[in-house]
Design an enzyme around this catalytic site. Structure first.
Site, PDB file in Angstrom:
ATOM      1  N   SER A   1       9.470   5.940  -3.211  1.00 56.40           N
ATOM      2  CA  SER A   1       9.367   4.952  -2.137  1.00 56.40           C
ATOM      3  C   SER A   1       8.245   5.408  -1.212  1.00 56.40           C
ATOM      4  O   SER A   1       8.047   6.615  -1.005  1.00 56.40           O
ATOM      5  CB  SER A   1      10.692   4.916  -1.350  1.00 56.40           C
TER       6      SER A   1
ATOM      7  N   LYS B   1      13.623  -1.045  -7.935  1.00 52.93           N
ATOM      8  CA  LYS B   1      14.083  -0.201  -6.821  1.00 52.93           C
ATOM      9  C   LYS B   1      14.542  -1.101  -5.670  1.00 52.93           C
ATOM     10  O   LYS B   1      15.580  -0.874  -5.056  1.00 52.93           O
ATOM     11  CB  LYS B   1      12.951   0.734  -6.382  1.00 52.93           C
TER      12      LYS B   1
ATOM     13  N   GLY C   1       0.826  -1.207   0.000  1.00 55.79           N
ATOM     14  CA  GLY C   1       0.000   0.000   0.000  1.00 55.79           C
ATOM     15  C   GLY C   1       0.855   1.249   0.000  1.00 55.79           C
ATOM     16  O   GLY C   1       2.031   1.214  -0.365  1.00 55.79           O
ATOM     17  N   ALA C   2       0.236   2.375   0.409  1.00 50.97           N
ATOM     18  CA  ALA C   2       0.894   3.694   0.325  1.00 50.97           C
ATOM     19  C   ALA C   2       1.422   3.868  -1.102  1.00 50.97           C
ATOM     20  O   ALA C   2       2.602   4.133  -1.328  1.00 50.97           O
ATOM     21  CB  ALA C   2       1.992   3.842   1.372  1.00 50.97           C
TER      22      ALA C   2
ATOM     23  N   GLN D   1      15.527  -7.634  -3.338  1.00 55.20           N
ATOM     24  CA  GLN D   1      14.247  -8.344  -3.191  1.00 55.20           C
ATOM     25  C   GLN D   1      13.866  -9.009  -4.512  1.00 55.20           C
ATOM     26  O   GLN D   1      13.454 -10.181  -4.543  1.00 55.20           O
ATOM     27  CB  GLN D   1      13.182  -7.347  -2.760  1.00 55.20           C
TER      28      GLN D   1
ATOM     29  N   HIS E   1       4.485   2.147  -7.975  1.00 55.92           N
ATOM     30  CA  HIS E   1       3.503   1.055  -7.956  1.00 55.92           C
ATOM     31  C   HIS E   1       2.590   1.144  -9.186  1.00 55.92           C
ATOM     32  O   HIS E   1       2.278   0.131  -9.813  1.00 55.92           O
ATOM     33  CB  HIS E   1       2.609   1.144  -6.716  1.00 55.92           C
TER      34      HIS E   1
ATOM     35  N   ARG F   1       8.316   5.296   1.770  1.00 58.11           N
ATOM     36  CA  ARG F   1       8.916   5.899   2.969  1.00 58.11           C
ATOM     37  C   ARG F   1       9.334   7.349   2.754  1.00 58.11           C
ATOM     38  O   ARG F   1       9.694   8.023   3.721  1.00 58.11           O
ATOM     39  CB  ARG F   1      10.115   5.060   3.435  1.00 58.11           C
TER      40      ARG F   1
ATOM     41  N   GLU G   1       3.698   6.538  -7.809  1.00 67.52           N
ATOM     42  CA  GLU G   1       3.842   6.318  -9.261  1.00 67.52           C
ATOM     43  C   GLU G   1       4.620   5.036  -9.588  1.00 67.52           C
ATOM     44  O   GLU G   1       4.393   4.426 -10.619  1.00 67.52           O
ATOM     45  CB  GLU G   1       4.542   7.518  -9.920  1.00 67.52           C
TER      46      GLU G   1
HETATM   47  O1  PAF Z   1       8.097  -4.480  -2.028  1.00 65.66           O
HETATM   48  C1  PAF Z   1       7.140  -4.591  -1.239  1.00 65.66           C
HETATM   49  O2  PAF Z   1       6.233  -3.745  -1.167  1.00 65.66           O
HETATM   50  C2  PAF Z   1       7.071  -5.801  -0.324  1.00 65.66           C
HETATM   51  O3  PAF Z   1       8.329  -6.185   0.106  1.00 65.66           O
HETATM   52  C3  PAF Z   1       6.296  -6.987  -0.938  1.00 65.66           C
HETATM   53  C4  PAF Z   1       6.985  -7.512  -2.179  1.00 65.66           C
HETATM   54  C5  PAF Z   1       4.882  -6.546  -1.282  1.00 65.66           C
HETATM   55  C6  PAF Z   1       6.225  -8.134   0.075  1.00 65.66           C
HETATM   56  O4  PAF Z   1       5.604  -7.731   1.248  1.00 65.66           O
END
Ligand code: PAF
Length: 288
Positions: free
Chosen positions: A193, A157, A31-32, A161, A37, A195, A35
């Site tokens: 981000s 970004k 969430g939050a 991960q 996302h 954050r 652009e």
């Molecule tokens: O990148 C993120 O927002 C999180 O790490 C994810 C991939 C949704 C897993 O919680």
């Protein structure tokens, strides 16, 4: 647009779509939305018949003393954005439905099964945030099993991960295509981000030093410099000018294994950086 909280309902819907021959895309988020996302959602929208966006602030990827409680959760705003983007389903489970009923024991030594991220989960972010990559690998496994997508979209970004998830899906034979999407930046270069909203105006200005340091390394490489030590020194020269920013690591690594490189002859390279800007921890990276 549907809102589903129940994993079974989500899986049943996706199974129905699949049985009709429809291609399902998943964009996992906490969430939050910004652009960055939305760019993932647009990619998914363009390539898939149905788009699921999950919104779940996953407790197992936050360490003790990190910002799980205070992580921004503007659900109404996120839903409005997702409606505009033509998302078909928001999957927004509760912590209890994802991790068990009343006796919630999220400790790694408790009753739960976790997915380990392997060596790739131990370095850089894994070292700075012990258990973080295990939490990510575990929740992404759960989300992929629940939403049953053909494709899942992740931003570059969070480069480490992305690499962990690519390896997870390959090693455990998920049979799902992971689609990496480029980092989206603010006009001044700061990587988007969730954050960033926590930065004060002064910190927000200072935070651009991450991207400036990465660009210094990329420019030097472009000019023909092949010494990794010189690229790392160029990054340091830039971030050392910014007293509000405390860099945790800045390195040149192999783009697949994330192992530190001694020389740029060692395959495709990436410059990575992580820093604290006040109370906010930010990461960024660039292809070299
Ligand atoms: O990148 C993120 O927002 C999180 O790490 C994810 C991939 C949704 C897993 O919680």
């Amino acid at each position: 647009m549907k809102l589903l909280e129940n994993p079974e309902a989500m899986r049943n819907l996706s199974e129905n779509w699949r049985s009709e021959g429809l291609v399902v895309g998943l964009v996992p988020t906490m969430g939050a939305l910004h652009e960055g996302h939305l760019s993932l959602i647009r990619r998914a929208r363009a390539a898939c018949d149905r788009v699921v966006v999950s919104i779940f602030v996953n407790p197992t990827q936050f360490g003790r003393g990190e910002d799980f409680e205070t992580y921004s959760r503007p659900f109404e705003r996120d839903s409005a954005l997702l409606r505009e983007e033509g998302c078909d389903v928001i999957f927004a489970p509760t912590v209890e439905t994802m991790y068990g009923g009343s006796s919630l024991d999220l400790s790694p030594s408790g009753e739960r099964v976790y997915v380990e991220a392997g060596g790739l989960g131990e370095i850089w972010e894994g070292e700075a945030r012990p258990g973080h990559m295990r939490g990510v690998a575990t929740v992404v496994t759960m989300l992929l099993n629940i939403a049953r997508p053909h494709r899942a979209y992740f931003g570059e970004k969070d480069y480490q991960q992305l690499k962990v998830i690519e390896r997870l899906v390959r090693n455990l034979f998920f049979g799902i295509e992971i689609v990496p999407c480029p980092t989206v930046r603010e006009p001044d270069g700061l990587a988007m981000s969730s954050r960033n909203v926590n930065l004060s105006p002064e910190e927000r200005r200072a935070a651009t030093v991450l991207q400036r340091a990465l660009s210094a390394a990329a420019n030097l490489k472009q000019q023909g410099e092949s010494s990794v030590a010189d690229l790392v020194a160029a990054m340091r020269e830039v971030y050392d000018t910014e007293p509000l920013v405390s860099v945790q690591y800045a390195a040149v690594v192999n783009a697949d294994t994330l192992a530190p490189l001694n020389s740029l002859e060692g395959g495709p390279a990436r410059a990575i950086i992580a820093a604290r800007v006040g109370e906010t921890r930010l990461i960024d990276n660039i292809k070299l």
